[in-house]
Design an enzyme around this catalytic site. Structure first.
Site, PDB file in Angstrom:
ATOM      1  N   GLY A 141      -1.351   3.656  -2.021  1.00 41.17           N
ATOM      2  CA  GLY A 141      -1.743   4.776  -0.902  1.00 41.17           C
ATOM      3  C   GLY A 141      -2.211   4.026   0.459  1.00 41.17           C
ATOM      4  N   GLU A 192      -3.739   3.836 -10.362  1.00 43.26           N
ATOM      5  CA  GLU A 192      -4.309   2.471 -10.749  1.00 43.26           C
ATOM      6  C   GLU A 192      -5.484   2.120 -10.263  1.00 43.26           C
ATOM      7  OE1 GLU A 192       0.101   0.226 -11.126  1.00 43.26           O
ATOM      8  OE2 GLU A 192      -1.351  -0.589  -9.817  1.00 43.26           O
ATOM      9  N   CYS A 246       2.983   6.262  -2.184  1.00 46.21           N
ATOM     10  CA  CYS A 246       2.681   6.006  -0.913  1.00 46.21           C
ATOM     11  C   CYS A 246       3.786   6.495  -0.067  1.00 46.21           C
ATOM     12  CB  CYS A 246       2.125   4.494  -0.876  1.00 46.21           C
ATOM     13  SG  CYS A 246       1.695   4.075   0.943  1.00 46.21           S
ATOM     14  N   CYS A 293       6.197  -0.097   2.464  1.00 45.41           N
ATOM     15  CA  CYS A 293       6.276  -1.736   2.832  1.00 45.41           C
ATOM     16  C   CYS A 293       7.245  -2.565   1.673  1.00 45.41           C
ATOM     17  CB  CYS A 293       4.917  -2.188   2.645  1.00 45.41           C
ATOM     18  SG  CYS A 293       3.643  -1.172   3.786  1.00 45.41           S
ATOM     19  N   SER A 328      -8.437  -0.377   3.819  1.00 42.25           N
ATOM     20  CA  SER A 328      -7.618  -1.153   4.246  1.00 42.25           C
ATOM     21  C   SER A 328      -6.279  -0.169   4.729  1.00 42.25           C
ATOM     22  CB  SER A 328      -6.941  -2.276   2.827  1.00 42.25           C
ATOM     23  OG  SER A 328      -5.712  -2.737   3.446  1.00 42.25           O
TER      24      SER A 328
END
Ligand code: SF4
Length: 362
Positions: free
Chosen positions: A173, A106, A126, A130, A203
């Site tokens: 990712g 994306e 990823c 999280c 980030s």
């Protein structure tokens, strides 16, 4: 960087050699290594980055025999295919792009009057898991090559018919798990697409032993580290952080903060802390005070973000008044803070949602 001459069995352990990502000098060397004049390399550079061609065949300024011979040897421009596009009422545009080995990533273009920010992915899926993130639910398929990252910026530029001014590595990712490709992409975005390093943000959720390495590698590869490092803190205490971010279990919050201080010493760039406000979990006044205790006293900036709901989790989006109160406490405590409002909420804006929906339908 991949070899510029000889056989292109693979530049990225797949079946082709991508030209996107190469600098003007490297493309000159590429041309020379093929018995062509150096200016041919500069021509390729112009057609890749200014005209935005998608195939060698489109670079009609090159002799046909050379284009054919390059294609036969597996050389490609290295662009991705757009397979889906969503445009929100605020014109935020989300693209689902397909790589040459059939993976989907994306990219999101976020426009305002004065800027166009492209949010790029650095991996397919990823591994960080999280809890508040749709991408983390699928695990990691693979890391992206630098040309696959650069393409996302070119694709948004084409679709939105506007020059991107800012790039944030906040898509799918963990960029610091793909540091070499990310730095190569930054080098290209900076030198070849003219996006200043200060307008680029990387980030990270915070992976042990990667932040200092990022600073050192940036100084080596880019000559300087002027981009912004944004660390996803999301909690003011180790205990709460571990509930949200599995990798936090092996990275005590104080150690993470120390690595951020080292980063500042090595690069001279203040660190930005990202903090997703989750209703009743980390958004109370006491949490704001704990956060101020944690990040106060060193060069940093806190970015508050309201949670973008995903189907699989029960987290709540905090009310506007709660967000305001949280922000005011930080301001009163002398913390540089801003609130980033969600864009394109009506078009599955949470990271990884579009890719997941596409995968579930196909
Ligand atoms: S928030 Fe970022 S690091 Fe965490 S799972 Fe999602 S993509 Fe990975």
């Amino acid at each position: 960087m991949a070899s510029l001459s000889g056989e292109y069995a693979t530049s990225q352990q797949r079946s082709s050699f991508a030209l996107i990502g190469l600098s003007a000098n490297e493309l000159e060397q590429f041309a020379i290594s093929h018995g062509e004049a150096a200016f041919r390399g500069r021509q390729i550079h112009n057609w890749l980055y200014v005209k935005g061609v998608k195939s060698l065949d489109e670079i009609t300024v090159l002799p046909r025999r050379w284009r054919t011979s390059l294609e036969e040897r597996g050389v490609k421009v290295g662009r991705l295919n757009e397979i889906k596009r969503l445009v929100a009422s605020d014109q935020t545009t989300k693209l689902l792009l397909e790589t040459s080995d059939g993976q989907n990533v994306e990219a999101v273009g976020i426009p305002t009057n004065h800027r166009l920010t492209v949010c790029v992915s650095s991996q397919v899926g990823c591994a960080m898991g999280c809890r508040f993130c749709a991408t983390g639910k699928e695990g990691l398929q693979r890391s992206l090559d630098s040309h696959e990252i650069i393409d996302q910026v070119l694709s948004i530029r084409e679709v939105m018919n506007r020059r991107p001014s800012h790039v944030v590595f906040m898509g799918m990712g963990e960029p610091l798990m793909n540091c070499d490709a990310v730095l190569s992409a930054i080098r290209c975005l900076n030198n070849d697409l003219g996006i200043g390093q200060r307008r680029i943000t990387v980030s990270t959720v915070g992976v042990p032993n990667t932040i200092t390495k990022l600073a050192e590698s940036s100084l080596k590869v880019l000559g300087r580290a002027q981009f912004t490092l944004a660390v996803s803190l999301h909690a003011p205490t180790q205990e709460t952080r571990e509930k949200l971010i599995p990798v936090a279990k092996s990275y005590p919050i104080q150690m993470l903060l120390q690595d951020c201080r080292n980063y500042f010493s090595l690069t001279g760039r203040r660190v930005s802390f990202e903090y997703i406000l989750l209703g009743n979990l980390n958004d109370k006044d006491e949490h704001a005070h704990q956060l101020a205790d944690l990040v106060g006293g060193f060069q940093s900036h806190v970015n508050l973000i309201a949670y973008n709901p995903i189907k699989e989790e029960q987290f709540k989006r905090p009310s506007k008044s709660r967000i305001r109160s949280f922000q005011e406490i930080l301001e009163k405590r002398g913390i540089a803070v801003s609130f980033r409002s969600s864009r394109g909420l009506d078009q599955n804006a949470a990271c990884g949602q579009l890719r997941r929906q596409h995968a579930q339908r196909s």
